[in-house]
Motif scaffolding. Structure first.
Motif, PDB file in Angstrom:
ATOM      1  N   THR A 170       2.553  55.138   2.812  1.00 61.16           N
ATOM      2  CA  THR A 170       3.137  53.593   2.283  1.00 61.16           C
ATOM      3  C   THR A 170       3.548  53.308   3.692  1.00 61.16           C
ATOM      4  N   GLU A 171       3.491  51.624   3.442  1.00 61.71           N
ATOM      5  CA  GLU A 171       4.393  50.818   4.600  1.00 61.71           C
ATOM      6  C   GLU A 171       5.472  51.313   5.000  1.00 61.71           C
ATOM      7  N   GLN A 174       5.194  53.532   8.377  1.00 64.91           N
ATOM      8  CA  GLN A 174       4.987  52.584   9.015  1.00 64.91           C
ATOM      9  C   GLN A 174       4.248  53.288  10.302  1.00 64.91           C
ATOM     10  N   CYS A 177       1.810  58.323   8.791  1.00 63.99           N
ATOM     11  CA  CYS A 177       1.555  59.177   7.004  1.00 63.99           C
ATOM     12  C   CYS A 177       2.044  60.789   7.264  1.00 63.99           C
TER      13      CYS A 177
END
Length: 307
Positions: A170-171, A174, A177
């Motif tokens: 997900t964001e 950043q 992962c």
């Protein structure tokens, strides 16, 4: 579409409420008017029996008025707050046993209407390790209960009776992962349970913040030929689509779950299992005189919160 019992409750609530309302607004005033007219014609003096007969409420209206508050309360409780379920099979052993009666928290996930199961209110989503009740994807009239192993975007692998999970990127990560992680378990006990006459081993598994026991049957091979095949992945690997979940039983070699029927859509989610409120013990003695569905005892030690 919801089950027949849920539809029956809603229809009964609507029917009884409508009958009560129509009687209160239309027919009850007419009965009162009849009483007043009769009293005026008789000079204000009528036998009580006559007054009672003129003011008597029809049995249908009386029944509707009596049952509406109760039925409405049951419908609201069952549809939006808590719903009772009975555990019919051993797929969630040792966490849940046949004869356990549980409460499912309906508002733990998205709140849905009790008939068409359309989302009325967006709430929390299932998390890793939750025990969830959902409509069986291959026959939504049936309720299934399993543990949530994979969330949307997760990569799930089940190999050599061991789960591996690569959580969705997900964001919040950043660009860093998560990698593939082993869902670790440690040996807890042996010989408490059997499957097809074969001994099972109990392990304690940890997934995120959830810790729970599972059962494995070492003598039984993995049924990979029956696994759900997802295009573009290995036979024992699945990538959970958006809006779906991967759910499995704690009794890993005795459970029909997402490994075999695929993913569970979020619209099929019913709620989160939270409490065992009753647990009956049944006998498997073939020489027993009473039918097997009659319990032989109550397992009081099992009552309480589910983990």
């Amino acid at each position: 579409m919801a089950g027949y019992f849920a539809i029956f409750l809603v229809l009964l609530t609507l029917a009884s409420g409508l009958i009560w309302l129509l009687d209160a607004r239309l027919f009850a005033p007419k009965r009162r008017q009849q009483v007043e007219t009769a009293l005026a014609a008789a000079g204000g003096k009528l036998p009580q029996e006559t007054l009672d007969r003129l003011a008597q409420e029809p049995w249908l209206a009386e029944t509707a008025r009596s049952i509406f508050p109760i039925i409405a309360a049951i419908t609201i409780l069952r549809s939006f707050l808590f719903e009772p379920f009975q555990i019919p099979s051993g797929s969630m052993m040792p966490t849940l046993l046949v004869g356990d009666f549980i409460l499912v928290q309906k508002f733990a996930y998205d709140v849905k209407d009790p008939v068409f199961r359309r989302t009325l209110y967006r709430n929390n989503q299932p998390q890793h390790g939750d025990i969830a009740v959902f409509k069986y994807p291959e026959n939504p009239r049936l309720d299934y209960i399993k543990r949530i192993i994979g969330l949307p975007g997760d990569r799930v692998i089940y190999r050599d009776k061991q789960f591996y999970i690569q959580r969705a990127c997900t964001e919040a990560h950043q660009g860093n992962c998560p990698g593939l992680e082993q869902v670790r378990y440690t040996f807890a006990a042996d010989g408490e349970f059997t499957q097809q006459g074969l001994p099972q081993r109990r392990y304690q598994e940890t997934l995120g913040e959830a810790s729970y026991d599972i059962l494995l049957t070492p003598a039984l091979p993995e049924q990979k030929r029956d696994y759900y095949r997802q295009s573009g992945t290995a036979i024992d690997e699945w990538l959970v689509p958006e809006g779906h979940y991967f759910a499995v039983g704690d009794n890993r070699d005795n459970s029909r779950d997402s490994r075999f029927f695929g993913f569970v859509h979020e619209d099929l989610m019913v709620g989160k299992a939270v409490f065992i409120w009753m647990s009956f013990e049944f006998s498997d003695n073939p020489d027993r005189v009473l039918p097997r569905w009659i319990p032989v005892g109550i397992r009081f030690e099992r009552l309480g919160r589910i983990r």
